[in-house]
Motif scaffolding. Sequence first.
Motif, mmCIF file in Angstrom:
data_model
loop_
_atom_site.group_PDB
_atom_site.id
_atom_site.type_symbol
_atom_site.label_atom_id
_atom_site.label_comp_id
_atom_site.label_asym_id
_atom_site.label_seq_id
_atom_site.Cartn_x
_atom_site.Cartn_y
_atom_site.Cartn_z
ATOM 1 N N THR A 20 32.337 56.657 20.674
ATOM 2 C CA THR A 20 33.342 56.370 21.706
ATOM 3 C C THR A 20 34.541 55.643 21.112
ATOM 4 O OG1 THR A 20 31.611 56.214 23.387
ATOM 5 C CG2 THR A 20 33.735 55.238 23.928
ATOM 6 N N LEU A 21 34.264 54.661 20.264
ATOM 7 C CA LEU A 21 35.350 53.910 19.629
ATOM 8 C C LEU A 21 36.185 54.821 18.741
ATOM 9 C CD1 LEU A 21 36.728 51.198 19.130
ATOM 10 C CD2 LEU A 21 35.057 50.758 17.321
ATOM 11 N N GLY A 24 38.460 56.861 20.860
ATOM 12 C CA GLY A 24 39.578 56.047 21.327
ATOM 13 C C GLY A 24 40.626 55.823 20.259
ATOM 14 N N ILE A 25 40.173 55.602 19.028
ATOM 15 C CA ILE A 25 41.116 55.395 17.911
ATOM 16 C C ILE A 25 41.873 56.684 17.626
ATOM 17 C CG2 ILE A 25 41.266 54.887 15.440
ATOM 18 C CD1 ILE A 25 38.879 52.983 15.849
ATOM 19 N N SER A 39 44.455 57.103 20.179
ATOM 20 C CA SER A 39 45.569 56.183 19.911
ATOM 21 C C SER A 39 46.511 56.775 18.873
ATOM 22 C CB SER A 39 45.011 54.843 19.418
ATOM 23 O OG SER A 39 46.036 54.018 18.938
ATOM 24 N N THR A 59 34.093 46.727 22.502
ATOM 25 C CA THR A 59 34.415 48.141 22.262
ATOM 26 C C THR A 59 35.512 48.618 23.218
ATOM 27 O OG1 THR A 59 32.122 48.535 21.586
ATOM 28 C CG2 THR A 59 33.454 50.459 22.125
ATOM 29 N N TYR A 112 39.526 49.830 21.949
ATOM 30 C CA TYR A 112 40.171 51.145 22.014
ATOM 31 C C TYR A 112 41.233 51.209 23.113
ATOM 32 C CZ TYR A 112 36.933 52.877 25.760
ATOM 33 O OH TYR A 112 36.220 53.084 26.913
ATOM 34 N N THR A 113 41.090 50.414 24.178
ATOM 35 C CA THR A 113 42.135 50.371 25.198
ATOM 36 C C THR A 113 43.380 49.681 24.664
ATOM 37 O OG1 THR A 113 40.389 50.208 26.880
ATOM 38 C CG2 THR A 113 42.630 49.749 27.597
ATOM 39 N N SER A 166 43.908 56.635 25.104
ATOM 40 C CA SER A 166 42.558 56.316 24.641
ATOM 41 C C SER A 166 41.567 56.316 25.788
ATOM 42 C CB SER A 166 42.553 54.941 23.948
ATOM 43 O OG SER A 166 43.232 54.996 22.721
ATOM 44 N N THR A 180 38.461 59.122 25.972
ATOM 45 C CA THR A 180 37.086 58.617 25.954
ATOM 46 C C THR A 180 36.381 58.927 27.276
ATOM 47 O OG1 THR A 180 37.909 56.428 26.629
ATOM 48 C CG2 THR A 180 37.505 56.768 24.285
ATOM 49 N N ASP A 222 37.068 50.383 31.138
ATOM 50 C CA ASP A 222 38.357 50.545 30.461
ATOM 51 C C ASP A 222 39.479 50.806 31.466
ATOM 52 O OD1 ASP A 222 37.780 53.186 31.161
ATOM 53 O OD2 ASP A 222 37.428 53.849 29.107
#
Length: 544
Positions: free
Chosen positions: A18-19, A22-23, A26, A171, A175-176, A183, A187, A349
């Motif tokens: 998940t992270l 998100g990255i 981004s 986490t 990512y937010t 992100s 996710t 998030d």
Amino acid sequence: MVLNIPGLVSLSVFFTFTLATGIWASWKSKKDQQNRNPTEMALVGGRNINVCIGLFTATATWVGGAYINGTAEIVYLPSKGLLWVQAPLGFALSLVIGGFFFVNPMRSKSYMTVMDPLQEAYGNVMGSLLFIPPLLGEMFWFAAILASLGATMRVILDIGGSLAIILSASTVILYTLLGGLYSVAYTDVIQLVFITLSLWVCIPFAMVNSATESIYYTATHKYYQDPWIGKIEKLYLGRWLDDFFYLVLGSIPWQTYFQRVLSAASPGQARFISYLSGLGCFFMAIPSVLIGAVAASTDWNQTSYGLPSPHERGESAMVLPFVLHYLCPAYVSIAGLGAIAAAAMSSADSALLSASSMFAHNIYRKILRKQATEGEILWAMRISMLVFGAGAAGLAFYSSSVYDLWFLSGELVYALLFPQLCCALFVPSTNTYGSAAGFFIGLLLRLLAGEPALKIPPVIHYPGCTLMNGTYTQLFPYKTFTVLLTLGTIVAVSYVAVVLFQRNLLPRRWDVCNVLGETRSVVPLRRVDKWTGTQTVALQENQD
């Protein structure tokens, strides 16, 4: 019970994946940011989120940990049952109504947040007051989600709830913080897919467990407890309707909803996303309903959980993880835990991004620092994310009171913000005086109605107010009554204020909110002393 190492490893893999998503999102947002406003990219995805991603993120926002856990709990409770599961239909209708009535007015003026029309209609002072209920609602929502996830991990993995809360919060914040809406949206796709697959995988194992009776039989026959279909007694009909209208109308004035429809590429796509995500919310409740039915049909004495039952122990809120843990094989329950974690993060998030977006755009940019650059606004948003996220994580350790505070703040959003938003968008004749009067009347009426969960006794005893187990319970639809009274107060006081100033019944210099739209200028006034011939210049206020 020993530490569930495979479960811990699989959950770590899920968090890492998940992270990473998100990255990546981004990085994608920064790549797409060329020639675009960076604040608009962070808040509403540059108004360029495609329909598929928009549909996933809108659905995942509502299908959170509280949604899937709460649905299973209500079906399981002997005093409630399926007929009291109002959230699926309520959220579905809310999204349809939002798409039909609210998307076009919000999109036509290119608003960024739900607070924009309120500040435009009633000014920054009222805007800052109206910002408080949704801010508290988002923070308590985030905290409640983390607390629920911590309790679930404690059941299935036998790890401390505090560790789960810290891991999940870190986490989500990371990512937010990096990618904003991009992100969160990407996710959400992963999380919604994971929720769907994981819960449906678990259901067959739970239904065929030897400790479980057929849910078709227990739906209408008393076996281990009352039928899980439930019933609505005439005495509670007013309360049922009140809760239903609260879910339908009270779910509209949230930034989490408008952030999705304002990020779509066109108004047509925004309406389509709103309508279809309503259906998605409804169908995503089916696994939780089945799990709640299984819990109501289970002889817990045949499981390692034993007796008394979850309801008798006061642990009804945990029936979904209990079913996964005690009625499914270990490897299957791990998949179910992943679904709960995904559901929690998909809503957490959204709440974090919503609160920080409103603060950065509506408070920092429009009130605290009107000359702020785009870079400053982004930093204000990031810092507020850290502050709100850390605060919510801290509140999550007080899980019982956090849930109660979340419900109360949600009701305040319904009672205060929904009438204000309706008037700002559809009744342009309303003004700041009406808004202020409606705010304080609505706040006073809601607080005087009491809150049993927080041990606040009612001062106003509406018709049907009953003493149950030492606590007064309002059976009258007082929440919806408060909304209607707030709405009427805004319109009536706005009209009276304009009449009083237009007819000079009150001096126009008292019109501090300038509801007549008059411009004031200062003109010089020359005076000549008839005895000495000297001239003096005085300044006189002129109203145009």
